[in-house]
Design a protein around this motif. Structure first.
Motif, PDB file in Angstrom:
ATOM      1  N   VAL A  76       0.857  -1.176   0.000  1.00 20.13           N
ATOM      2  CA  VAL A  76       0.000   0.000   0.000  1.00 20.13           C
ATOM      3  C   VAL A  76       0.893   1.225   0.000  1.00 20.13           C
ATOM      4  CG1 VAL A  76      -1.762   1.277   1.274  1.00 20.13           C
ATOM      5  CG2 VAL A  76      -1.793  -1.224   1.284  1.00 20.13           C
ATOM      6  N   GLU A  77       0.697   2.105  -0.978  1.00 18.27           N
ATOM      7  CA  GLU A  77       1.483   3.338  -1.035  1.00 18.27           C
ATOM      8  C   GLU A  77       1.085   4.231   0.124  1.00 18.27           C
ATOM      9  OE1 GLU A  77       0.900   5.001  -4.911  1.00 18.27           O
ATOM     10  OE2 GLU A  77       2.221   3.545  -5.853  1.00 18.27           O
ATOM     11  N   ILE A  78       2.096   4.904   0.729  1.00 16.53           N
ATOM     12  CA  ILE A  78       1.855   5.687   1.937  1.00 16.53           C
ATOM     13  C   ILE A  78       2.402   7.105   1.815  1.00 16.53           C
ATOM     14  CG2 ILE A  78       1.846   3.707   3.490  1.00 16.53           C
ATOM     15  CD1 ILE A  78       4.798   4.553   4.220  1.00 16.53           C
ATOM     16  N   ASN A  79       1.927   7.964   2.690  1.00 12.34           N
ATOM     17  CA  ASN A  79       2.511   9.280   2.895  1.00 12.34           C
ATOM     18  C   ASN A  79       3.647   9.079   3.885  1.00 12.34           C
ATOM     19  OD1 ASN A  79       3.219  11.790   3.894  1.00 12.34           O
ATOM     20  ND2 ASN A  79       1.121  12.528   4.064  1.00 12.34           N
ATOM     21  N   ILE A  80       4.873   9.160   3.430  1.00 13.00           N
ATOM     22  CA  ILE A  80       6.046   8.858   4.244  1.00 13.00           C
ATOM     23  C   ILE A  80       6.138   9.752   5.475  1.00 13.00           C
ATOM     24  CG2 ILE A  80       7.636  10.366   2.999  1.00 13.00           C
ATOM     25  CD1 ILE A  80       8.466   6.855   4.306  1.00 13.00           C
ATOM     26  N   ASN A  81       5.556  10.950   5.420  1.00 16.50           N
ATOM     27  CA  ASN A  81       5.595  11.867   6.563  1.00 16.50           C
ATOM     28  C   ASN A  81       4.779  11.375   7.745  1.00 16.50           C
ATOM     29  OD1 ASN A  81       7.240  13.708   5.150  1.00 16.50           O
ATOM     30  ND2 ASN A  81       5.438  14.531   4.137  1.00 16.50           N
ATOM     31  N   THR A  82       3.895  10.391   7.542  1.00 21.49           N
ATOM     32  CA  THR A  82       3.069   9.867   8.626  1.00 21.49           C
ATOM     33  C   THR A  82       3.564   8.529   9.155  1.00 21.49           C
ATOM     34  OG1 THR A  82       1.543   8.746   7.123  1.00 21.49           O
ATOM     35  CG2 THR A  82       1.029  11.043   7.709  1.00 21.49           C
ATOM     36  N   LEU A  83       4.697   8.062   8.666  1.00 24.80           N
ATOM     37  CA  LEU A  83       5.228   6.753   9.062  1.00 24.80           C
ATOM     38  C   LEU A  83       5.676   6.770  10.520  1.00 24.80           C
ATOM     39  CD1 LEU A  83       6.101   3.907   8.035  1.00 24.80           C
ATOM     40  CD2 LEU A  83       8.354   4.921   7.626  1.00 24.80           C
ATOM     41  N   GLY A  84       5.261   5.773  11.282  1.00 27.61           N
ATOM     42  CA  GLY A  84       5.678   5.644  12.675  1.00 27.61           C
ATOM     43  C   GLY A  84       5.818   4.189  13.065  1.00 27.61           C
ATOM     44  N   GLN A  85       6.789   3.906  13.932  1.00 24.23           N
ATOM     45  CA  GLN A  85       7.056   2.537  14.361  1.00 24.23           C
ATOM     46  C   GLN A  85       6.357   2.240  15.685  1.00 24.23           C
ATOM     47  OE1 GLN A  85      11.206   1.544  14.604  1.00 24.23           O
ATOM     48  NE2 GLN A  85      10.812  -0.562  15.163  1.00 24.23           N
ATOM     49  N   TYR A  86       5.940   1.001  15.855  1.00 24.17           N
ATOM     50  CA  TYR A  86       5.353   0.506  17.093  1.00 24.17           C
ATOM     51  C   TYR A  86       6.441   0.426  18.153  1.00 24.17           C
ATOM     52  CZ  TYR A  86       3.193  -3.018  20.196  1.00 24.17           C
ATOM     53  OH  TYR A  86       2.700  -3.705  21.270  1.00 24.17           O
ATOM     54  N   THR A  87       6.157   0.919  19.353  1.00 25.45           N
ATOM     55  CA  THR A  87       7.158   0.958  20.425  1.00 25.45           C
ATOM     56  C   THR A  87       7.334  -0.375  21.129  1.00 25.45           C
ATOM     57  OG1 THR A  87       5.533   1.558  22.111  1.00 25.45           O
ATOM     58  CG2 THR A  87       6.621   3.373  20.924  1.00 25.45           C
ATOM     59  N   GLY A  88       6.404  -1.287  20.921  1.00 29.16           N
ATOM     60  CA  GLY A  88       6.426  -2.542  21.664  1.00 29.16           C
ATOM     61  C   GLY A  88       5.580  -2.471  22.927  1.00 29.16           C
ATOM     62  N   LEU A  89       5.012  -1.307  23.223  1.00 32.73           N
ATOM     63  CA  LEU A  89       4.194  -1.121  24.417  1.00 32.73           C
ATOM     64  C   LEU A  89       2.725  -0.987  24.047  1.00 32.73           C
ATOM     65  CD1 LEU A  89       6.323   1.600  26.251  1.00 32.73           C
ATOM     66  CD2 LEU A  89       6.268  -0.856  26.736  1.00 32.73           C
ATOM     67  N   LYS A  90       1.865  -1.406  24.974  1.00 23.01           N
ATOM     68  CA  LYS A  90       0.432  -1.158  24.866  1.00 23.01           C
ATOM     69  C   LYS A  90       0.021  -0.337  26.076  1.00 23.01           C
ATOM     70  CE  LYS A  90      -0.668  -5.297  22.267  1.00 23.01           C
ATOM     71  NZ  LYS A  90      -1.411  -6.557  22.232  1.00 23.01           N
ATOM     72  N   ASP A  91      -0.979   0.508  25.889  1.00 22.37           N
ATOM     73  CA  ASP A  91      -1.443   1.339  26.996  1.00 22.37           C
ATOM     74  C   ASP A  91      -2.410   0.561  27.889  1.00 22.37           C
ATOM     75  OD1 ASP A  91      -3.953   1.391  25.772  1.00 22.37           O
ATOM     76  OD2 ASP A  91      -4.018   3.564  25.591  1.00 22.37           O
ATOM     77  N   LYS A  92      -2.970   1.241  28.878  1.00 24.46           N
ATOM     78  CA  LYS A  92      -3.849   0.574  29.835  1.00 24.46           C
ATOM     79  C   LYS A  92      -5.136   0.051  29.212  1.00 24.46           C
ATOM     80  CE  LYS A  92      -6.086   4.762  31.554  1.00 24.46           C
ATOM     81  NZ  LYS A  92      -6.276   5.581  32.763  1.00 24.46           N
ATOM     82  N   ASN A  93      -5.464   0.489  27.996  1.00 29.87           N
ATOM     83  CA  ASN A  93      -6.650   0.009  27.284  1.00 29.87           C
ATOM     84  C   ASN A  93      -6.320  -1.050  26.234  1.00 29.87           C
ATOM     85  OD1 ASN A  93      -8.391   1.909  28.645  1.00 29.87           O
ATOM     86  ND2 ASN A  93      -7.469   3.482  27.365  1.00 29.87           N
ATOM     87  N   GLY A  94      -5.046  -1.447  26.157  1.00 29.28           N
ATOM     88  CA  GLY A  94      -4.625  -2.448  25.182  1.00 29.28           C
ATOM     89  C   GLY A  94      -4.286  -1.872  23.818  1.00 29.28           C
ATOM     90  N   THR A  95      -4.247  -0.538  23.687  1.00 31.00           N
ATOM     91  CA  THR A  95      -3.938   0.128  22.425  1.00 31.00           C
ATOM     92  C   THR A  95      -2.427   0.146  22.207  1.00 31.00           C
ATOM     93  OG1 THR A  95      -5.874   1.546  22.709  1.00 31.00           O
ATOM     94  CG2 THR A  95      -4.215   2.278  21.121  1.00 31.00           C
ATOM     95  N   LYS A  96      -1.990  -0.235  21.023  1.00 32.49           N
ATOM     96  CA  LYS A  96      -0.559  -0.186  20.705  1.00 32.49           C
ATOM     97  C   LYS A  96      -0.086   1.260  20.659  1.00 32.49           C
ATOM     98  CE  LYS A  96      -0.223  -4.478  18.089  1.00 32.49           C
ATOM     99  NZ  LYS A  96       0.150  -5.089  16.807  1.00 32.49           N
ATOM    100  N   VAL A  97       1.128   1.492  21.171  1.00 27.32           N
ATOM    101  CA  VAL A  97       1.713   2.832  21.210  1.00 27.32           C
ATOM    102  C   VAL A  97       2.716   2.960  20.069  1.00 27.32           C
ATOM    103  CG1 VAL A  97       3.025   4.492  22.585  1.00 27.32           C
ATOM    104  CG2 VAL A  97       1.426   2.920  23.722  1.00 27.32           C
ATOM    105  N   PHE A  98       2.474   3.940  19.163  1.00 30.31           N
ATOM    106  CA  PHE A  98       3.322   4.185  18.006  1.00 30.31           C
ATOM    107  C   PHE A  98       3.998   5.547  18.131  1.00 30.31           C
ATOM    108  CE2 PHE A  98       0.485   1.018  16.285  1.00 30.31           C
ATOM    109  CZ  PHE A  98       1.223   0.350  15.325  1.00 30.31           C
ATOM    110  N   GLU A  99       5.085   5.721  17.368  1.00 27.70           N
ATOM    111  CA  GLU A  99       5.661   7.057  17.203  1.00 27.70           C
ATOM    112  C   GLU A  99       4.558   8.009  16.764  1.00 27.70           C
ATOM    113  OE1 GLU A  99       9.572   7.725  14.984  1.00 27.70           O
ATOM    114  OE2 GLU A  99       9.031   5.652  14.493  1.00 27.70           O
ATOM    115  N   SER A 100       4.615   9.236  17.214  1.00 24.77           N
ATOM    116  CA  SER A 100       3.674  10.307  16.885  1.00 24.77           C
ATOM    117  C   SER A 100       2.351  10.192  17.623  1.00 24.77           C
ATOM    118  CB  SER A 100       3.423  10.421  15.380  1.00 24.77           C
ATOM    119  OG  SER A 100       4.646  10.638  14.718  1.00 24.77           O
TER     120      SER A 100
END
Length: 149
Positions: free
Chosen positions: A44-68
């Motif tokens: 899938v072609e992307i807008n490179i300015n919005t690219l962010g990596q997963y930190t390996g952490l999830k918050d208290k609601n189970g949501t993955k934490v990404f850059e930005s």
């Protein structure tokens, strides 16, 4: 500790896509739009300015934490009392943006004073982190109006 490698970015229509990003090396005469290979295997072609990596952490609601991501973080740290000349454990709660650099890894830059809080300081991420949004979908958090805790 193993950590899941995953990226997210907005596609060219503005929708979030998740998967694996690998920069391609091409001859200088060819232009190539960056893309993410999704879990289903499609590019899938992307807008490179919005690219962010997963930190390996999830918050208290189970949501993955990404850059930005904009997060609320509660953490404990060692502080120093000049009147008693002693150290003590202190705690703080901040709102900031998740960022990354090669030397320090993932950290949170606070919205109010732009100080850094490193994610490795968090003892219990599932209790001490909450994803509030991200800088692309919720830019109003960066304006200082909603950063009251």
């Amino acid at each position: 500790m193993d950590r899941e490698i995953e990226f997210r970015a907005k596609d060219l229509k503005g929708n979030w896509v998740f998967g694996f990003y690998s920069p391609r090396i091409w001859f200088p005469s060819f232009e190539q739009t960056p893309s993410i290979k999704t879990i289903k295997g499609s590019d899938v072609e992307i807008n490179i300015n919005t690219l962010g990596q997963y930190t390996g952490l999830k918050d208290k609601n189970g949501t993955k934490v990404f850059e930005s991501d904009i997060i609320r973080m509660h953490y404990f740290f060692e502080n120093y009392d000049p009147s008693s000349l002693g150290a003590f454990e202190d705690e703080a709660e901040i709102i900031g943006v998740v960022k990354y650099d090669l030397i320090d890894g993932f950290y949170v830059e606070t919205v109010d004073d732009h100080s850094r809080c490193y994610l490795q300081w968090i003892e219990e991420p599932t209790e001490e982190l909450e994803v509030l949004g991200n800088i692309y979908d919720n830019p109003e958090w960066l304006e200082g109006e909603n950063n009251e805790i």
